[in-house]
Write a protein that holds these residues in place. Structure first.
Motif, PDB file in Angstrom:
ATOM      1  N   VAL A  90      14.569 -20.510  46.001  1.00 11.79           N
ATOM      2  CA  VAL A  90      13.724 -20.592  47.185  1.00 11.79           C
ATOM      3  C   VAL A  90      13.301 -22.033  47.461  1.00 11.79           C
ATOM      4  O   VAL A  90      13.299 -22.488  48.617  1.00 11.79           O
ATOM      5  CB  VAL A  90      12.484 -19.683  47.038  1.00 11.79           C
ATOM      6  CG1 VAL A  90      11.529 -19.871  48.215  1.00 11.79           C
ATOM      7  CG2 VAL A  90      12.882 -18.223  46.926  1.00 11.79           C
ATOM      8  N   HIS A  93      16.185 -24.098  48.901  1.00 16.77           N
ATOM      9  CA  HIS A  93      16.447 -23.711  50.285  1.00 16.77           C
ATOM     10  C   HIS A  93      15.327 -24.193  51.203  1.00 16.77           C
ATOM     11  O   HIS A  93      15.571 -24.710  52.305  1.00 16.77           O
ATOM     12  CB  HIS A  93      16.589 -22.187  50.379  1.00 16.77           C
ATOM     13  CG  HIS A  93      16.865 -21.707  51.768  1.00 16.77           C
ATOM     14  ND1 HIS A  93      15.870 -21.298  52.635  1.00 16.77           N
ATOM     15  CD2 HIS A  93      18.036 -21.598  52.458  1.00 16.77           C
ATOM     16  CE1 HIS A  93      16.412 -20.954  53.786  1.00 16.77           C
ATOM     17  NE2 HIS A  93      17.722 -21.114  53.707  1.00 16.77           N
ATOM     18  N   ALA A 136      10.859 -14.502  46.511  1.00 11.88           N
ATOM     19  CA  ALA A 136      12.211 -14.053  46.830  1.00 11.88           C
ATOM     20  C   ALA A 136      12.208 -12.567  47.160  1.00 11.88           C
ATOM     21  O   ALA A 136      11.585 -11.762  46.462  1.00 11.88           O
ATOM     22  CB  ALA A 136      13.134 -14.333  45.643  1.00 11.88           C
ATOM     23  N   ASP A 217       9.880 -21.342  54.332  1.00 11.81           N
ATOM     24  CA  ASP A 217       9.697 -20.793  52.987  1.00 11.81           C
ATOM     25  C   ASP A 217       8.654 -21.524  52.162  1.00 11.81           C
ATOM     26  O   ASP A 217       8.250 -21.034  51.098  1.00 11.81           O
ATOM     27  CB  ASP A 217      11.025 -20.829  52.221  1.00 11.81           C
ATOM     28  CG  ASP A 217      12.071 -19.937  52.849  1.00 11.81           C
ATOM     29  OD1 ASP A 217      11.711 -18.822  53.265  1.00 11.81           O
ATOM     30  OD2 ASP A 217      13.241 -20.352  52.944  1.00 11.81           O
TER      31      ASP A 217
END
Length: 871
Positions: A90, A93, A136, A217
């Motif tokens: 995560v 990303h 996640a 995120d």
């Protein structure tokens, strides 16, 4: 088919475990605790939406047994974090690279883990930061959980007893809020907005967001150390004070800001050692529109006054879906009983949950439901009030709520009202008697009977001279009103008095030509430039009406644009969205009336804009084909300043579109400068509306503009052409010789003594700086703003940019009390209006104002006026 079967199975499981808990609560202590543990484990396994429900249960110590709430309170600080491989994925990303390349250090052990995200400590730019990372798979689990709940509610909707609640429709409206809480970029925007609202609050803060590091995120913000919310007992502040501060924080968001934390449980609060409050986690933020806040405040105000029938109608308007179906007697009778029970009989044990439970049941029985907006608000209050009551079980929530629900009310608590009644009654009995006599014969909406916010103790003046007023009882005051602006030279200036006497002795001519009106028009036109002409009227309101008519006649278009919060007199057009009530998106406001009796068509056809916003210029261009003009206060009275760059861009957009620009300088004309704000801003409108000062203290108004525009009000010499293309702007008393003589004498004084303006500018700046410093020394949430003889004092912790936000946070009660405190020390100021200096104010006058301000604010502070627990 398989997915549907799984969803049905999960729905049955949820129903089963809910039934287990309900049954367990009816059993003994051991079985109750076991049922709580079982449901907690199940909610944890089911995912984020269910965990949120458990967190709400953990705040309900007044509703559920202690061992039950203790079980669910573990959801605040004992939720499992992601596994490290998932965290790494995560982060890469979300950040676009490994965290070590972004931060100087990053601790992979979370400092907190919630249902949607977890928080890690890192260092960026040499400072500790908190990095909030979406767990996640949480997006999928939120959607799946919402699908399960949706199907469960669809099944429940089949039951006749539940059909009226429209549970599926209700959840369908709430679903985007619940499933959208894992977008960190959107959360960062919400956090910044709430932080701005609390920017100057004395004990509430919101961590600063590092925008450059945020994404969908990941959210990066300043790191906050402190005492966790669930350890409130460790804060070295009394339970009563801490609970009052929490309520202040939660209710400010709801009733003042209209942006509120939907999830204010202990896990989202950190206390500082001195009792400050840091708000965290803005994944769920509710919104109240201006209409929502108005309806809520009006409902509570009727309850305070125990006007149950009116409160019932306002409740239905504010809370119910399809309110038009609820007008029959049985519903009204049942609602009245609920209101009396909760707001009168059980007020000292107020519970939002208990009230809404009764109200929701009532609406369901009568075939409708509560609106989604107020369902979200109910969830926020349910969680927040549960936390508050946990901190201080003895708190009287309803009593302290009144400070916030009274924001539009001229309400002084009984002790303060009685104190002022006694003091003012003893000091000014003749004034009080005159008010009683006036009530028998006179309706005076600007003073004795002030509209919307009536004055508790209006002043009655026997004599005014220079900078001072003397009331009927001989009490003398330094005056900061100036009759709402006309008396820039002070009261009874010798040159003005002489002019009035001479004009009256000459016959007080009206409706025929006289030299005085020509002289006044010449002085006004010369102040605005060559080739300008003037139409005289009797007031600023009339001037605006004339200017708008001229604009329509000249352009052949009908529609008018105006700016939210700008007041243009009492005409229907002038009152649209002008004060107290606003509506719609701040960037694209919707028109709303501010008085009964306004023409609906006028309101609906007005294009309402926002001062200083680029969106307003785009909207003008889009509607140019139908707009006759844009009318505005170039220096809005509510803001006390002007935006020259915006005014220049406005002029350019309107000139290109063939839309006339009308400045309302009724207040600022010849006050901030000889002429008006436009001279300071370097702009030139097509028409300018004037009043107040140009009458020398007598009723007057005028429209001034370029000759080719103003001549639209002049006869063509052809009666048929006049009716088709000219704007009639006549008035029997317009340009009467007494008013015109007084106005001309005033303008000559101002023209020939330009030092008046520089002196007023310097004195206003000194006063603003002095009062600001005194408020700061006392720690009072107070904003003093002003320039060029116009200034205001507002008790508000925020620094709002928009007029609607300024009103939303304004402490009306404090503003009223401040005015009455100042009278104790010989200073009169308009209770809810901008204040103004005159050329007659001396250094001694300003020193008296300064001393009175300091004494008044300290007295108010000593009685708890600005504390969170103020009564």
């Amino acid at each position: 088919m398989k997915a549907a079967a799984q969803a049905l199975l999960e729905s049955c499981r949820v129903a089963w475990w809910t039934a287990v808990l309900a049954a367990g609560l009816c059993l003994g202590r051991r079985d109750r605790a076991r049922a709580s543990r079982l449901l907690r484990a199940y909610l944890l396994r089911m995912g984020p939406l269910y965990i949120k429900a458990g967190q709400v249960l953990g705040t309900q110590s007044g509703l559920l047994p202690r061992q039950v709430t203790d079980e669910f309170r573990t959801f605040f600080n004992e939720l499992p974090p992601m596994r490290e491989p998932a965290l790494e994925k995560v982060l890469r990303h979300g950040l676009g690279r490994p965290p070590e390349e972004v931060f100087e250090s990053f601790d992979r052990r979370p400092v907190a883990a919630g249902s949607v995200a977890q928080v890690h400590r890192a260092v960026a730019g040499g400072r500790p930061v908190a990095v909030k990372v979406v767990k996640a798979g949480v997006r999928g689990r939120l959607e799946a959980g919402a699908a399960v709940i949706g199907r469960l509610l669809a099944v429940a909707h089949l039951l006749p007893r539940l059909r009226g609640y429209d549970l599926p429709g209700h959840f369908r409206e709430m679903r985007p809020l619940l499933t959208g809480q894992c977008d960190m970029a959107a959360e960062a925007d919400r956090q910044r907005e709430v932080a701005e609202n609390f920017r100057s609050h004395p004990f509430v803060r919101v961590p600063r967001v590092h925008e450059e590091l945020c994404g969908p995120d990941v959210l990066v913000m300043e790191y906050v150390d402190g005492i966790p919310g669930h350890d409130a007992g460790a804060v070295p502040v009394s339970r009563r004070e801490l609970a009052a501060r929490l309520q202040d924080a939660f209710y400010c968001m709801v009733y003042f800001h209209g942006r509120f934390h939907v999830d204010p449980h202990p896990g989202n609060i950190v206390f500082t050692p001195d009792g400050g409050i840091t708000l965290l986690d803005f994944g769920l933020v509710g919104h109240l529109s201006e209409d929502d806040k108005w309806n809520l405040a009006s409902f509570y105000y009727a309850c305070i006054r125990k006007e149950w029938a009116l409160a019932g109608r306002r409740f239905t308007r504010a809370f119910a879906v399809r309110p038009e179906t609820l007008g029959h007697g049985a519903y009204e009778e049942e609602l009245g009983a609920i209101l009396r029970r909760h707001f009168e009989e059980q007020a000292s044990h107020w519970s939002t949950l208990a009230f809404l439970d009764d109200a929701i049941r009532l609406l369901g029985r009568h075939g409708t439901r509560i609106t989604t907006t107020f369902s979200v608000l109910a969830l926020s209050l349910l969680t927040g009030e549960g936390f508050i009551s946990e901190v201080d079980p003895e708190i009287d929530l309803w009593a302290t709520t009144r400070r916030f629900t009274d924001r539009f009310a001229p309400y002084l608590n009984e002790g303060l009202r009685d104190t002022f009644q006694r003091e003012i009654g003893e000091r000014a009995p003749r004034t009080q008697a005159l008010r009683e006599e006036a009530a028998r014969h006179l309706v005076a909406p600007t003073h004795f009977d002030r509209f919307v916010l009536p004055s508790a103790f209006p002043l009655a003046v026997a004599q005014a001279k220079g900078s001072r007023l003397r009331d009927l009882d001989g009490n003398e005051y330094v005056d900061l009103s100036g009759g709402y602006g006309p008396h820039i030279l002070g009261y009874a200036h010798p040159a003005v008095v002489a002019a009035i006497q001479e004009a009256a002795a000459r016959g007080a001519v009206n409706a025929v030509g006289n030299p005085d009106e020509v002289r006044l028009a010449g002085l006004i036109a010369a102040a605005f430039g060559p080739e300008h002409k003037v139409v005289l009227s009797n007031s600023g309101t009339e001037a605006v009406q004339i200017a708008l008519r001229i604009a329509r006649a000249r352009t052949g278009r009908q529609r008018v644009a105006k700016f939210e919060g700008h007041y243009h007199g009492f005409s229907d057009q002038g009152l649209v969205s002008s004060w107290f009530r606003y509506r719609g998106d701040p960037r694209a406001p919707e028109p709303v009336g501010n008085s009964a009796g306004m023409q609906d068509a006028v309101v609906a056809q007005t294009l309402v804009l926002q001062y200083g916003e680029e969106d307003s210029l785009r909207r003008i261009a889009a509607h140019a084909h139908e707009l006759a003009c844009v009318v505005l206060e170039p220096m809005p009275s509510a803001l006390g300043d002007f935006d020259p760059a915006f005014l220049r861009r406005l002029a350019a957009v309107c000139a290109e579109a063939g839309v006339l620009v009308v400045y309302d300088e009724v207040v600022t004309g010849f006050r901030v400068h000889y002429g008006g704000v436009q001279h300071l801003a370097g702009t030139a409108p097509d028409l300018t509306c004037l009043g107040k000062i140009i009458g020398g203290g007598l009723p007057a108004g005028a429209v001034v503009g370029r000759a080719e525009v103003i001549d639209t009000a002049r006869t063509s010499g052809d009666p048929f052409r006049d009716v088709d293309s000219r704007a009639f702007a006549g008035g029997t008393m317009s340009g009467n010789s007494v008013t015109a003589a007084a106005g001309a004498a005033t303008l000559l004084e101002l023209r020939d003594r330009p030092q008046i303006y520089s002196r007023l500018r310097d004195r206003t700046a000194w006063l603003v700086e002095d009062l600001t410093a005194q408020a700061g020394d006392c720690g009072v949430p107070c904003r003093v703003k002003g320039r060029d003889s116009v200034f205001s004092v507002a008790f508000d912790h925020a620094t709002p940019r928009l007029v609607r936000d300024r009103l939303a946070g304004l402490d009306v009660t404090a503003t009223l009390a401040f005015a009455y405190h100042m009278r104790r020390y010989g200073v009169h100021l308009p209770e809810l209006h901008t204040m103004m200096l005159s050329a007659a104010h001396s250094d001694a006058d300003l020193e008296q104002v300064s001393e009175a301000f300091g004494k008044s604010v300290r007295e108010m502070l000593s009685t708890g006026f600005f504390g969170a627990h103020r009564n």
